[in-house]
Design a protein around this motif. Structure first.
Motif, PDB file in Angstrom:
ATOM      1  N   ILE A   1      31.443  47.169  28.728  1.00  0.00           N
ATOM      2  CA  ILE A   1      31.193  47.370  30.231  1.00  0.00           C
ATOM      3  C   ILE A   1      31.673  46.189  30.979  1.00  0.00           C
ATOM      4  CG2 ILE A   1      29.462  48.024  31.874  1.00  0.00           C
ATOM      5  CD1 ILE A   1      28.120  49.457  29.519  1.00  0.00           C
ATOM      6  N   ALA A   2      31.333  45.090  30.650  1.00  0.00           N
ATOM      7  CA  ALA A   2      31.626  43.775  31.400  1.00  0.00           C
ATOM      8  C   ALA A   2      33.267  43.630  31.500  1.00  0.00           C
ATOM      9  CB  ALA A   2      31.030  42.558  30.568  1.00  0.00           C
ATOM     10  N   GLY A   3      33.787  44.018  30.330  1.00  0.00           N
ATOM     11  CA  GLY A   3      35.316  43.819  30.290  1.00  0.00           C
ATOM     12  C   GLY A   3      36.031  44.859  31.571  1.00  0.00           C
ATOM     13  N   ARG A   4      35.341  46.181  31.548  1.00  0.00           N
ATOM     14  CA  ARG A   4      35.960  46.912  32.447  1.00  0.00           C
ATOM     15  C   ARG A   4      35.439  46.544  33.957  1.00  0.00           C
ATOM     16  NH1 ARG A   4      34.858  53.299  31.686  1.00  0.00           N
ATOM     17  NH2 ARG A   4      36.198  52.836  30.085  1.00  0.00           N
ATOM     18  N   VAL A   5      34.481  46.108  34.092  1.00  0.00           N
ATOM     19  CA  VAL A   5      34.263  45.485  35.589  1.00  0.00           C
ATOM     20  C   VAL A   5      34.924  44.231  36.027  1.00  0.00           C
ATOM     21  CG1 VAL A   5      32.423  44.392  36.923  1.00  0.00           C
ATOM     22  CG2 VAL A   5      31.858  46.104  35.248  1.00  0.00           C
ATOM     23  N   LEU A   6      35.514  43.578  34.904  1.00  0.00           N
ATOM     24  CA  LEU A   6      36.177  42.325  35.048  1.00  0.00           C
ATOM     25  C   LEU A   6      37.525  42.763  35.523  1.00  0.00           C
ATOM     26  CD1 LEU A   6      36.610  39.267  34.990  1.00  0.00           C
ATOM     27  CD2 LEU A   6      37.083  39.393  32.724  1.00  0.00           C
ATOM     28  N   ASP A   7      38.003  43.765  34.828  1.00  0.00           N
ATOM     29  CA  ASP A   7      39.359  44.431  35.422  1.00  0.00           C
ATOM     30  C   ASP A   7      39.412  44.932  36.681  1.00  0.00           C
ATOM     31  OD1 ASP A   7      40.246  43.798  32.792  1.00  0.00           O
ATOM     32  OD2 ASP A   7      40.022  45.880  31.907  1.00  0.00           O
ATOM     33  N   LEU A   8      38.491  45.850  37.005  1.00  0.00           N
ATOM     34  CA  LEU A   8      38.195  46.346  38.524  1.00  0.00           C
ATOM     35  C   LEU A   8      38.247  45.198  39.605  1.00  0.00           C
ATOM     36  CD1 LEU A   8      35.651  49.156  37.659  1.00  0.00           C
ATOM     37  CD2 LEU A   8      38.108  49.460  38.193  1.00  0.00           C
TER      38      LEU A   8
ATOM     39  N   ALA B   1      40.066  42.113  44.085  1.00  0.00           N
ATOM     40  CA  ALA B   1      40.193  40.956  44.654  1.00  0.00           C
ATOM     41  C   ALA B   1      40.840  39.924  43.746  1.00  0.00           C
ATOM     42  CB  ALA B   1      38.645  40.396  45.116  1.00  0.00           C
ATOM     43  N   PRO B   2      42.238  39.991  43.743  1.00  0.00           N
ATOM     44  CA  PRO B   2      42.746  38.945  42.826  1.00  0.00           C
ATOM     45  C   PRO B   2      42.374  37.690  43.167  1.00  0.00           C
ATOM     46  CG  PRO B   2      44.401  40.457  43.673  1.00  0.00           C
ATOM     47  CD  PRO B   2      43.093  40.642  44.342  1.00  0.00           C
ATOM     48  N   GLY B   3      41.965  36.828  42.222  1.00  0.00           N
ATOM     49  CA  GLY B   3      41.939  35.229  42.494  1.00  0.00           C
ATOM     50  C   GLY B   3      40.436  35.119  42.829  1.00  0.00           C
ATOM     51  N   ALA B   4      39.639  36.031  42.963  1.00  0.00           N
ATOM     52  CA  ALA B   4      38.187  35.732  43.375  1.00  0.00           C
ATOM     53  C   ALA B   4      37.515  35.153  42.272  1.00  0.00           C
ATOM     54  CB  ALA B   4      37.506  36.960  43.604  1.00  0.00           C
TER      55      ALA B   4
ATOM     56  N   THR C   1      34.913  34.837  47.128  1.00  0.00           N
ATOM     57  CA  THR C   1      36.269  35.019  47.471  1.00  0.00           C
ATOM     58  C   THR C   1      36.479  34.436  48.832  1.00  0.00           C
ATOM     59  OG1 THR C   1      38.205  36.522  47.662  1.00  0.00           O
ATOM     60  CG2 THR C   1      36.221  37.424  48.345  1.00  0.00           C
ATOM     61  N   ASP C   2      37.349  33.863  48.993  1.00  0.00           N
ATOM     62  CA  ASP C   2      37.624  33.322  50.594  1.00  0.00           C
ATOM     63  C   ASP C   2      36.360  32.347  51.077  1.00  0.00           C
ATOM     64  OD1 ASP C   2      40.199  34.210  50.633  1.00  0.00           O
ATOM     65  OD2 ASP C   2      39.537  36.467  51.231  1.00  0.00           O
ATOM     66  N   GLY C   3      35.710  31.646  50.088  1.00  0.00           N
ATOM     67  CA  GLY C   3      34.569  30.993  50.664  1.00  0.00           C
ATOM     68  C   GLY C   3      33.457  31.734  51.064  1.00  0.00           C
ATOM     69  N   ARG C   4      33.368  33.082  50.720  1.00  0.00           N
ATOM     70  CA  ARG C   4      32.284  33.795  50.804  1.00  0.00           C
ATOM     71  C   ARG C   4      31.632  34.348  49.665  1.00  0.00           C
ATOM     72  NH1 ARG C   4      32.620  34.715  56.403  1.00  0.00           N
ATOM     73  NH2 ARG C   4      34.651  33.982  57.186  1.00  0.00           N
ATOM     74  N   THR C   5      30.371  34.796  49.430  1.00  0.00           N
ATOM     75  CA  THR C   5      29.957  35.357  48.365  1.00  0.00           C
ATOM     76  C   THR C   5      28.953  36.536  48.593  1.00  0.00           C
ATOM     77  OG1 THR C   5      29.410  32.933  47.482  1.00  0.00           O
ATOM     78  CG2 THR C   5      28.099  34.377  46.464  1.00  0.00           C
ATOM     79  N   ALA C   6      28.930  37.458  47.579  1.00  0.00           N
ATOM     80  CA  ALA C   6      28.168  38.448  47.734  1.00  0.00           C
ATOM     81  C   ALA C   6      27.658  39.012  46.297  1.00  0.00           C
ATOM     82  CB  ALA C   6      28.768  39.885  48.500  1.00  0.00           C
ATOM     83  N   THR C   7      26.732  39.796  46.242  1.00  0.00           N
ATOM     84  CA  THR C   7      26.176  40.290  44.896  1.00  0.00           C
ATOM     85  C   THR C   7      25.999  41.614  44.910  1.00  0.00           C
ATOM     86  OG1 THR C   7      23.912  39.738  45.289  1.00  0.00           O
ATOM     87  CG2 THR C   7      25.159  38.027  44.133  1.00  0.00           C
ATOM     88  N   GLY C   8      26.052  42.678  43.988  1.00  0.00           N
ATOM     89  CA  GLY C   8      25.546  43.706  43.690  1.00  0.00           C
ATOM     90  C   GLY C   8      25.251  44.437  42.482  1.00  0.00           C
ATOM     91  N   SER C   9      24.580  45.528  42.220  1.00  0.00           N
ATOM     92  CA  SER C   9      24.050  46.121  41.036  1.00  0.00           C
ATOM     93  C   SER C   9      24.066  47.427  41.020  1.00  0.00           C
ATOM     94  CB  SER C   9      22.689  45.378  40.622  1.00  0.00           C
ATOM     95  OG  SER C   9      21.866  45.908  41.609  1.00  0.00           O
TER      96      SER C   9
END
Length: 445
Positions: free
Chosen positions: A6-13, A18-21, A59-67
């Motif tokens: 699951i973690a690998g799938r999320v990482l791919d998404l 957001a390339p480079g994030a 990304t771009d100096g900004r942070t967000a979280t989600g679940s």
């Protein structure tokens, strides 16, 4: 899918959206089963099983979280899309501490397969033994088993997995208004001896009938492990928080002898048989950490943000909501001494044996001054012997002051693992003999 899948799938998404994030993700599966009883009968068996995915994107100096708890393809894609969108709208985050790189665990957690597979019948057997041991007394409480499995992956190459189990019990026995209590936590359900716990609770209930009222005041005390657990609860909340320490709001003063030399306080989620999780939500491996060594405060706990401010390293104590509250140790213990409760009692000319505290609230978080009530048994000690039960008190007490130099007269050789308010954690509580405890009110006012 496994947690790592699951973690690998999320990482791919995330990489696609957001390339480079910088990004990290936690995948946690937790199953909790609870058998509750009241009036000496089991009245409820409940189960809660689920998988949660939590991500952080910078990304771009900004942070967000989600679940999310939706782990299908659509649910994971929605999680990534809305978190990336939130990051692009978030305020700048100059305190972003970066991600931990690849590292290894100091322990993977303690998992007991028999506990993970425990049935309602097995928990009911523990309850049955407790109820039978209490005899005609009315009893109530719960028996719980929990199994946790988690994985952490980030874009800096960190990849961790862990698995842990918990079994705990909390029960009371009641006789004509007198209550006795017994609590125990372990990684193994087989360690919960319902008969022994029932004998303890019933014995205290019988010994607590017809209590007398004593005046408020300062009394020499012996605190049983159930009461000491409340000290550890509030030392965890207020005592060693790295954010509060950075901001000058914390009791801890590194390098100072703030406690009696008999007091060593540690946090250990990964030692053999210890209840806990092997890494925190930021992907930092956890380890045993000494916070107070023979009375001297030696450490506070850090997550990556507070460690960056302090010029230190994360101790693996990031918690949900930590950006506002700060890191917290949830596997605290006081190192056992060489004393016994019976010996502590025998040395007291006049004092109290206290079973338990409850309804405690902080009056002064910086000094960790609490007010609260006793419960489940208080007894008067005179001439080194227990002479009778006492009605409950209200107290107002600085917990560190109670443990200060010269105030700790004994620490028991046995520490009892006590349930906490947070699954997959525990308090390791010996009994304590203290020179005084400040009781400020009585049952009548």
């Amino acid at each position: 899918m496994s947690n790592l899948d699951i973690a690998g799938r999320v990482l791919d998404l995330i990489t696609a959206a957001a390339p480079g994030a910088d990004a990290s993700m936690n995948v946690e599966r937790q199953s909790q089963w609870l058998t509750r009883f009241a009036t000496s009968f089991i009245h409820q068996n409940v189960a809660d099983e689920g998988t949660s995915v939590t991500i952080a994107i910078h990304t771009d100096g900004r942070t967000a979280t989600g679940s999310t708890t939706m782990t299908g393809t659509d649910g994971l894609r929605d999680l990534v899309d809305r978190t990336v969108g939130a990051a692009r709208l978030a305020p700048a985050d100059p305190g972003w501490p970066g991600l931990p790189g690849r590292s290894t665990l100091t322990g993977s957690g303690t998992a007991d397969e028999a506990t993970a597979a425990a049935s309602p019948d097995e928990r009911a057997e523990v309850v049955r033994a407790f109820v039978e041991a209490t005899g005609p007394l009315e009893s109530a409480g719960y028996c719980r088993t929990v199994v946790w499995a988690g994985a952490h992956v980030n874009t800096a190459g960190q990849q961790l997995e862990g698995r842990s189990t918990l079994a705990d019990f909390d029960g009371i026995a009641r006789l004509t208004g007198s209550d006795g209590v017994a609590r125990l936590a372990s990684t193994r359900l087989s360690d919960l001896d319902g008969a022994r716990l029932g004998e303890q609770a019933a014995g205290d209930a019988r010994r607590g009938v017809d209590p007398v009222e004593l005046p408020a005041g300062r009394y020499e005390v012996v605190l049983r492990p159930e009461a000491v657990a409340d000290l550890l609860t509030n030392l965890s909340f207020y005592g060693f928080n790295g954010k509060a320490h950075n901001e000058g709001r914390c009791y801890a003063k590194l390098g100072e002898a703030q406690f009696d030399p008999t007091i060593t306080i540690f946090d250990d989620p990964v030692g053999p048989g210890r209840i806990g999780v092997a890494f925190d939500g930021e992907g930092t491996p956890r380890r045993a950490l000494t916070l107070v060594s023979k009375g001297v405060t030696s450490a506070v706990v850090h997550d990556r943000r507070t460690a960056a401010v302090a010029g230190a390293e994360s101790t693996g104590h990031a918690v949900a909501g930590g950006s506002s509250w700060g890191p917290q140790p949830v596997n605290l213990g006081i190192a056992p001494g060489d004393d016994e409760i019976a010996s502590m009692i025998s040395r007291i000319g006049r004092g109290l044996l206290v079973s338990d505290f409850w309804y405690t609230r902080a009056l002064d978080p910086r000094q960790i001054t609490l007010t609260g009530l006793t419960r489940n048994g208080v007894w008067l000690i005179e001439g080194g012997e227990i002479v009778g039960p006492v009605r409950n008190f209200r107290f107002t007490q600085s917990y560190p002051q109670a443990l200060a130099q010269g105030n700790v007269l004994g620490v028991s050789r046995n520490a009892v693992s006590q349930p906490t308010r947070t699954p997959l954690s525990s308090w390791s509580s010996p009994a304590l003999h203290l020179a005084e405890w400040n009781f400020t009110g009585t049952a009548s006012g």
